[in-house]
Design an enzyme around this catalytic site. Structure first.
Site, PDB file in Angstrom:
ATOM      1  CG  HIS A 196      -1.955   1.005   1.281  1.00  0.00           C
ATOM      2  ND1 HIS A 196      -1.725   2.342   1.515  1.00  0.00           N
ATOM      3  CD2 HIS A 196      -3.291   0.884   1.079  1.00  0.00           C
ATOM      4  CE1 HIS A 196      -2.876   2.994   1.462  1.00  0.00           C
ATOM      5  NE2 HIS A 196      -3.835   2.134   1.199  1.00  0.00           N
ATOM      6  CB  CYS A 234      -4.226   3.431  -2.278  1.00  0.00           C
ATOM      7  SG  CYS A 234      -5.331   4.450  -1.284  1.00  0.00           S
ATOM      8  CG  HIS A 261      -7.288   0.453  -1.437  1.00  0.00           C
ATOM      9  ND1 HIS A 261      -6.561   0.719  -0.284  1.00  0.00           N
ATOM     10  CD2 HIS A 261      -7.565  -0.859  -1.408  1.00  0.00           C
ATOM     11  CE1 HIS A 261      -6.410  -0.405   0.399  1.00  0.00           C
ATOM     12  NE2 HIS A 261      -7.001  -1.379  -0.261  1.00  0.00           N
ATOM     13  CG  ASP A 306      -9.938   3.389   0.184  1.00  0.00           C
ATOM     14  OD1 ASP A 306     -10.278   2.897   1.262  1.00  0.00           O
ATOM     15  OD2 ASP A 306      -8.788   3.777  -0.053  1.00  0.00           O
ATOM     16  CG  HIS A 307     -10.991   6.274   3.216  1.00  0.00           C
ATOM     17  ND1 HIS A 307      -9.965   7.103   3.595  1.00  0.00           N
ATOM     18  CD2 HIS A 307     -10.605   5.024   3.559  1.00  0.00           C
ATOM     19  CE1 HIS A 307      -9.009   6.379   4.128  1.00  0.00           C
ATOM     20  NE2 HIS A 307      -9.363   5.106   4.116  1.00  0.00           N
ATOM     21  CE1 TYR A 320     -12.188   1.069   4.596  1.00  0.00           C
ATOM     22  CE2 TYR A 320     -11.288   2.597   6.218  1.00  0.00           C
ATOM     23  CZ  TYR A 320     -11.131   1.807   5.089  1.00  0.00           C
ATOM     24  OH  TYR A 320      -9.929   1.774   4.439  1.00  0.00           O
TER      25      TYR A 320
HETATM   26  C1  DNO Z   1      -6.882   3.172   5.483  1.00  0.00           C
HETATM   27  C2  DNO Z   1      -6.221   2.035   4.833  1.00  0.00           C
HETATM   28  C3  DNO Z   1      -4.832   1.749   5.377  1.00  0.00           C
HETATM   29  C4  DNO Z   1      -4.337   0.439   4.812  1.00  0.00           C
HETATM   30  C5  DNO Z   1      -2.961   0.058   5.249  1.00  0.00           C
HETATM   31  C6  DNO Z   1      -2.492  -1.137   4.486  1.00  0.00           C
HETATM   32  O1  DNO Z   1      -8.038   3.348   5.324  1.00  0.00           O
HETATM   33  O2  DNO Z   1      -6.176   2.190   3.456  1.00  0.00           O
HETATM   34  O3  DNO Z   1      -4.868   1.707   6.759  1.00  0.00           O
HETATM   35  O4  DNO Z   1      -5.204  -0.593   5.211  1.00  0.00           O
HETATM   36  O5  DNO Z   1      -2.068   1.086   5.087  1.00  0.00           O
HETATM   37  O6  DNO Z   1      -1.459  -1.765   5.167  1.00  0.00           O
END
Ligand code: DNO
Length: 345
Positions: A196, A234, A261, A306-307, A320
């Site tokens: 990530h 991401c 992501h 993602d978020h 989330y």
């Molecule tokens: C946050 C996530 C991160 C991710 C880590 C992966 O929302 O995208 O915390 O899970 O960095 O190791």
């Protein structure tokens, strides 16, 4: 592409059958959350998560994250013991049918934000980041929104001290050492590692960050060419860096992107941003161009919305909640379908 949804295990307030009701959802992304970093997860624990997921009609092929012990990042002699445990985790994940492990190599802190409930004019709220606000904080006495405060202040101080003098080069060497050591376990278990990016993608509190931009990935694949060494792409993390051309990177690394992501950001100045719903028109990340770059270049990995924002009165875990991530998934399905059909896929 397989669409997935992050699920925080049995303590998640979002039931698995709600996730299943998002049409097209293939599986969950989860982890064993209550075993200290550096220890082996029992196979039974993984099998239980898998069974719960499968019983709800969902696969469990992605783990986010198997965290990396700080001694590995620091390159301490004790790292080998933690690497052995990590290898066992990879093997156990493989036995449970996991295909992809997401992890990061950020020293001490994971993602950093300064506001967990930034208010939007329409009543929604989301995560936000203001660089000056963060820089005013004392890293040794930090209570960051959303940060897993598993360290006592004393432990945090010691840990930060042990990073004194850590350079980007040394941290990168430690990453390469780690990856070379675990690749045989990945080969054996047929599990892909998906690093990530650093979030946001720049150094923090004098701690080096090394997975921030295109040249970092070039270095990474040159150092460890094994195909099990891959990326979590991401868009929110990389996109916070105005210097990153995301469609270009998505195209260039599509065959190494095992997990994507996909989320939106709205810039507020050179470093600051707030997160938004997934639509391209709501921010600075061109979601269409990224999906197109992935599809055009043969991407065949896992995707997750993602978020999201908190909307419709939901007071979900910041980033989330159920509702906006479900809307995000549906929007992303639409983009993939349109791009794929236009290509005759
Ligand atoms: C946050 C996530 C991160 C991710 C880590 C992966 O929302 O995208 O915390 O899970 O960095 O190791």
């Amino acid at each position: 592409m397989k669409m997935t949804f992050r699920w925080y295990g049995e303590s998640d307030s979002i039931p698995l059958n709600y996730i299943k009701q998002i049409q097209g959802m293939d599986g969950v992304v989860t982890a064993v959350y209550d075993v200290p970093v550096g220890q082996v997860w029992d196979l039974d624990r993984l099998m239980r998560l898998k069974k719960l997921s499968n019983d709800a009609g969902l696969n469990m092929e992605v783990i986010e994250s198997v965290p990396v012990h700080e001694d590995i990042k620091l390159g301490l002699p004790t790292r080998d013991k933690y690497i052995e445990a990590y290898k066992q985790n990879i093997i156990n994940c493989g036995k449970a049918g996991v295909k992809c492990i997401c992890y990061n190599f950020m020293p001490v802190f994971d993602w950093l934000r300064t506001d967990l409930a930034f208010k939007h004019p329409d009543g929604a709220n989301s995560l936000a980041y203001a660089h000056d606000t963060l820089m005013k904080l004392d890293p040794k006495n930090l209570h960051l929104p959303g940060w897993d405060e598993s360290y006592t202040t004393d432990e945090l101080n010691k840990l930060l001290d042990s990073y004194k003098g850590m350079t980007h080069e040394k941290l990168f060497e430690n990453l390469v050492y780690f990856l070379n050591a675990i690749m045989p376990a990945c080969d054996e278990a047929d599990v892909d590692m998906a690093i990530h990016p650093d979030d946001p993608p720049w150094d923090m509190f004098n701690l080096p960050r090394i997975i921030c931009k295109e040249s970092d990935y070039d270095k990474l694949f040159e150092a460890v060419p094994n195909k099990h060494n891959g990326i979590t792409f991401c868009t929110g993390s990389l996109g916070a860096g105005r210097f990153n051309d995301l469609p270009k990177m998505a195209a260039k690394y599509a065959s190494r992107i095992y997990f994507a992501h996909l989320r939106q950001l709205k810039y507020e100045g050179e470093t600051d941003f707030y997160e938004n719903g997934h639509l391209t028109e709501r921010g600075n990340i061109d979601m269409y161009a990224i999906v197109k770059a992935l599809v055009d270049n043969g991407f065949d990995g896992f995707v997750r919305p993602d978020h999201g924002r908190n909307i419709w009165g939901e007071s979900g875990k910041p980033g989330y909640g159920l509702f906006d991530r479900a809307l995000g998934a549906t929007y992303l399905f639409g983009l993939f379908e349109a791009v794929e059909k236009a290509k005759g896929l």
